[in-house]
Design an enzyme around this catalytic site. Structure first.
Site, short mmCIF file in Angstrom:
data_model
loop_
_atom_site.label_atom_id
_atom_site.label_comp_id
_atom_site.label_asym_id
_atom_site.label_seq_id
_atom_site.Cartn_x
_atom_site.Cartn_y
_atom_site.Cartn_z
N ASP A 289 10.11 6.16 -10.03
CA ASP A 289 9.60 6.76 -11.28
C ASP A 289 10.20 8.12 -11.54
O ASP A 289 10.32 8.55 -12.70
CB ASP A 289 8.07 6.86 -11.23
CG ASP A 289 7.39 5.53 -11.52
OD1 ASP A 289 8.10 4.51 -11.64
OD2 ASP A 289 6.15 5.51 -11.61
N SER B 272 0.81 -1.21 0.00
CA SER B 272 0.00 0.00 0.00
C SER B 272 0.85 1.28 0.00
O SER B 272 1.56 1.55 -0.97
CB SER B 272 -0.96 -0.04 1.19
OG SER B 272 -1.98 0.91 1.05
N LYS C 89 -0.81 -4.15 -3.03
CA LYS C 89 -2.07 -3.54 -2.63
C LYS C 89 -2.12 -2.12 -3.17
O LYS C 89 -1.53 -1.21 -2.60
CB LYS C 89 -2.24 -3.53 -1.11
CG LYS C 89 -3.58 -2.92 -0.68
CD LYS C 89 -3.71 -2.87 0.82
CE LYS C 89 -5.04 -2.22 1.22
NZ LYS C 89 -5.11 -0.79 0.86
#
Length: 418
Positions: A298, A287, A312
């Protein structure tokens, strides 16, 4: 031939869609009332109205996904306590299963559960000799008075028979951030969960480590340890990402209802002053910890080292009810800055680490969102993709430090001109 829709028609169409979505299914409601009355008046033993209604509401959410659930008052209070960082219990992040058993996602660092030997992937099937059922879970049996003991019966992958583990409850005051210097100039920060004060604690730890680097010096690099971090408050993870980024996207959420849509971006200011980062993850990283790892990678701010994460990638909203109970409902998906969904796929590390043979043989195979029954289908979910490993101990930290030093060594060398 395509038909042009005039603005008025479009508005009317939208209104019709909203009306359709809000319509009450009267035939199904009548059928439910018929079944309710049949049970109430014909079942072999009396059943309380409240119990019937709670079972019906629980059933309404049961087949949606593993993270949508009806929380009785005690569970709703426990949910709030978990984010505040203090409660009376054993100190473990869990996932309730439809049959009432409890799947351990991860024991929290330095808590009774961790000290007693509870492991990620353990399936708690009984507490104090009582087999777990959905009704028993309503009483929240893992919580209790500090000093009281509870006997957990767990199924563990590789064990021939269930294991009994005695755990003594205590007031769990979770310090979700710990830090130390691995070597001169190389810092280590462990974030075990994302609570209300986690980001503030993280900033204080980074500032302390920067001071330890010496006057006029900065840290050369940081290992950020998110292993077996089950997540928590998204806002805390976003703030830590912002602390380590000068610019770029952090995460976005998208749901069926536009109210659930949000985008978070970094603001200028990097507490690590551009020094290289390595993020350490494993199969228990879930999560919000996956959100943080993906944001840093990224944006080309960090390398991710370890094992594939839990996967998740969904957002839950807690809806309080007037009786103190609450509904925890999945309302959106997370998307990384590159536009990818984490759901049921997880994050593949740049550098893969494996546990040693002894640890590997004792691990459960169900540490994955994709393995949970009824999980929300992921956009990047791929069948046959292997499940990650839980990486314990100091060896993964040493391996992450090696990767970090390679990053530092590849930096341009500043020349001294006189």
């Amino acid at each position: 031939m395509a038909q042009e829709v005039k603005p008025a028609d479009a508005a009317g169409s939208k209104k019709t869609d909203e009306t359709e979505a809000s319509k009450v299914p009267l035939e199904e409601i009548r059928r439910y009332v018929s079944v309710f009355n049949a049970v109430k008046y014909a079942y072999v033993e009396p059943v309380e109205d409240r119990k019937l209604m709670q079972s019906a509401i629980r059933g309404l959410l049961l087949d949606l996904d593993p993270h949508s659930a009806y929380l009785v008052r005690s569970d709703a209070e426990a949910f709030d306590e978990d984010t505040s960082g203090a409660y009376d219990g054993i100190g473990v992040e869990v996932q309730q299963q439809p049959d009432g058993t409890i799947l351990v996602i991860a024991p929290i660092d330095d808590t009774p559960a961790a000290r007693a030997g509870v492991k990620p992937g353990d399936l708690i099937i009984a507490i104090d000799g009582k087999t777990l059922t959905p009704e028993l879970i309503d009483s929240n049996p893992l919580r209790g008075k500090p000093g009281s003991k509870t006997l957990l019966t767990v199924q563990r992958e590789g064990a021939k028979k269930p294991l009994d583990i005695t755990v003594q409850r205590e007031t769990i005051r979770i310090s979700s951030v710990r830090s130390r210097m691995l070597e001169p100039g190389y810092a280590y920060v462990r974030v075990s969960a994302f609570q209300a004060d986690t980001a503030t604690d993280f900033e204080q730890q980074i500032d302390k480590l920067q001071a330890q680097a010496g006057a006029g010096k900065s840290l050369r690099g940081l290992v950020l340890d998110l292993r077996s971090n089950p997540g928590g408050l998204l806002t805390s993870a976003v703030q830590i990402a912002d602390d380590l980024l000068d610019k770029g996207g952090i995460v976005s959420t998208r749901g069926r209802n536009p109210v659930a849509d949000a985008t978070f971006n970094a603001t200028p200011g990097d507490r690590m002053r551009g020094a290289p980062l390595v993020v350490l993850v494993d199969a228990g990283s879930a999560s919000a910890s996956e959100v943080l790892a993906a944001a840093l990678r990224d944006n080309k701010r960090a390398q991710v080292v370890g094992s594939r994460t839990f996967g998740k990638g969904s957002v839950q909203t807690v809806l309080p009810l007037d009786n103190g109970d609450a509904v925890k409902l999945t309302t959106a998906r997370y998307y990384t800055p590159s536009g990818k969904s984490i759901q049921a796929r997880g994050i593949d590390p740049d550098v893969v680490l494996k546990p040693d043979g002894a640890v590997k043989s004792a691990q459960a195979d169900i540490i994955s969102e994709a393995a949970l029954p009824g999980h929300l289908r992921g956009e990047q979910e791929t069948s046959g993709v292997g499940i990650g490993d839980v990486l314990e101990g100091e060896a993964p930290i040493a391996a992450a430090l090696v990767v970090l030093k390679k990053q530092v060594a590849s930096l341009p060398v500043a020349t001294d001109r006189r």
